[in-house]
Design an enzyme around this catalytic site. Structure first.
Site, PDB file in Angstrom:
ATOM      1  CD  GLU A 149      -1.539 -95.860 -20.423  1.00 15.79           C
ATOM      2  OE1 GLU A 149      -1.618 -94.962 -19.173  1.00 15.79           O
ATOM      3  OE2 GLU A 149      -2.647 -96.391 -20.738  1.00 15.79           O
ATOM      4  CE  LYS A 176      -2.016 -92.812 -12.855  1.00 18.04           C
ATOM      5  NZ  LYS A 176      -2.403 -92.141 -13.979  1.00 18.04           N
ATOM      6  CG  ASP A 201      -7.730 -90.189 -15.595  1.00 17.65           C
ATOM      7  OD1 ASP A 201      -7.137 -91.153 -15.586  1.00 17.65           O
ATOM      8  OD2 ASP A 201      -7.444 -88.991 -15.999  1.00 17.65           O
ATOM      9  CB  SER A 202      -9.236 -95.743 -16.325  1.00 19.70           C
ATOM     10  OG  SER A 202      -8.689 -96.275 -15.037  1.00 19.70           O
ATOM     11  CD  GLU A 243      -2.846 -88.881 -18.282  1.00 16.13           C
ATOM     12  OE1 GLU A 243      -2.667 -88.450 -19.439  1.00 16.13           O
ATOM     13  OE2 GLU A 243      -3.476 -89.796 -17.967  1.00 16.13           O
ATOM     14  CG  ASP A 248      -5.035 -90.796 -12.517  1.00 15.17           C
ATOM     15  OD1 ASP A 248      -3.830 -90.559 -12.706  1.00 15.17           O
ATOM     16  OD2 ASP A 248      -5.472 -91.991 -13.315  1.00 15.17           O
TER      17      ASP A 248
HETATM   18  O1  KIV Z   1      -6.380 -94.091 -15.225  1.00 18.60           O
HETATM   19  C1  KIV Z   1      -5.738 -95.029 -14.760  1.00 18.60           C
HETATM   20  O2  KIV Z   1      -6.391 -96.163 -14.510  1.00 18.60           O
HETATM   21  C2  KIV Z   1      -4.311 -95.006 -15.067  1.00 18.60           C
HETATM   22  C3  KIV Z   1      -3.486 -96.375 -14.836  1.00 18.60           C
HETATM   23  C4  KIV Z   1      -4.090 -97.327 -15.630  1.00 18.60           C
HETATM   24  C5  KIV Z   1      -2.192 -96.093 -14.958  1.00 18.60           C
HETATM   25  O3  KIV Z   1      -3.785 -94.117 -15.261  1.00 18.60           O
END
Ligand code: KIV
Length: 259
Positions: free
Chosen positions: A183, A114, A47-48, A116, A86
């Site tokens: 992280e 994934k 989600d970056s 958090e 994510d």
């Molecule tokens: O959102 C993301 O890119 C991430 C990773 C960098 C771990 O969660």
């Protein structure tokens, strides 16, 4: 011709303590295809996305629709790499919602999801795993909480914070996570968690002793040149190359006499 074997969750787990496991983020079809052709075995539609593709200040405005859209594009590359995604903020507040959201990402092409958090989201993790969807944990600095936390701070400096991280990591393993991202965890605490778990740890800004490493692809290749995290050494300068290509092309256009 031999079919090329697909990377699996089991392949990731088999590398625990043996080889450094490379993970990179990806957000679209060409990048997924390029990284797959380069032999990167594990990919995450992070989600970056919110920052490096959509232009938001952080990940907190990314929606499940955004993630689905980009996961579908990446999945069209049919990578040999294991491709995951994510769960964005607000899409896993209950076990039922977590499973429904994970199923949507799975239908879009994600092979794992994934989310958090540690003990705070254990019912959600158990429900996702019980639904047969592989789950990757994420501990340490949690970008979806950056606003409450007032920035991206290193975790594990205080003994009670370190102990909580170890307990969260053990809990995620017991709930069925196949690996855990750490992280911005202090390197000694990341090493301790790595020793304590039977599943791989994947570090980002957490020192060299994790079982694997993950980076945001834009940071690695200089494609978001306005900010580079201090722990990344870019291997290319794609942003500068794009500017130069655009300028070279403009200068090559035939001149027209003024009217
Ligand atoms: O959102 C993301 O890119 C991430 C990773 C960098 C771990 O969660």
């Amino acid at each position: 011709m031999n079919a090329v074997a697909k990377f699996t969750v089991a392949d990731c787990q088999a590398r625990k303590g043996r080889h450094s496991i490379p993970f990179l983020t990806t957000y679209d079809y060409p990048m997924t295809r390029l990284l797959d052709e380069a032999g990167v075995p594990f990919l995450l539609v992070g989600d970056s996305l919110g920052m490096v593709v959509l232009g938001y200040p952080d990940t907190t405005q990314v929606t499940l629709d955004d993630m689905e859209h980009h996961v579908r594009a990446c999945a069209r590359a049919r990578p040999r790499a294991l491709l995951g995604a994510d769960l964005p903020i607000g899409t896993y507040t209950t076990p039922e919602q977590a499973v429904a959201s994970a199923r949507r990402l799975q239908a879009a092409g994600a092979e794992y999801v994934k989310a958090e958090g540690g003990r705070a989201i254990l019912p959600q993790v158990r429900a996702i795993v019980a639904a047969g969807i592989p789950f990757l944990g994420h501990l340490g600095m949690l970008p979806q909480h950056v606003r409450e936390e007032g920035g991206y701070h290193v975790k594990g400096r205080r003994p009670e914070e370190a102990a909580a991280l170890v307990a969260d990591a053990r809990a995620l393993q017991e709930a069925g996570a196949f690996a855990v991202v750490l992280e911005l965890v202090t390197p000694p605490v990341a090493a301790e968690i790595t020793r304590a778990l039977a599943i791989p740890t994947i570090g980002i800004g957490s020192g060299p002793d994790c079982d694997g490493q993950i980076l945001v692809i834009h940071d690695l290749v200089g494609l978001f040149p306005w900010f580079t995290p201090r722990f990344v050494k870019p291997q290319a300068q794609c942003g500068a190359a794009i500017r130069q290509a655009a300028q070279a092309w403009m200068q090559s256009l035939p001149g027209k006499p003024a009217a």
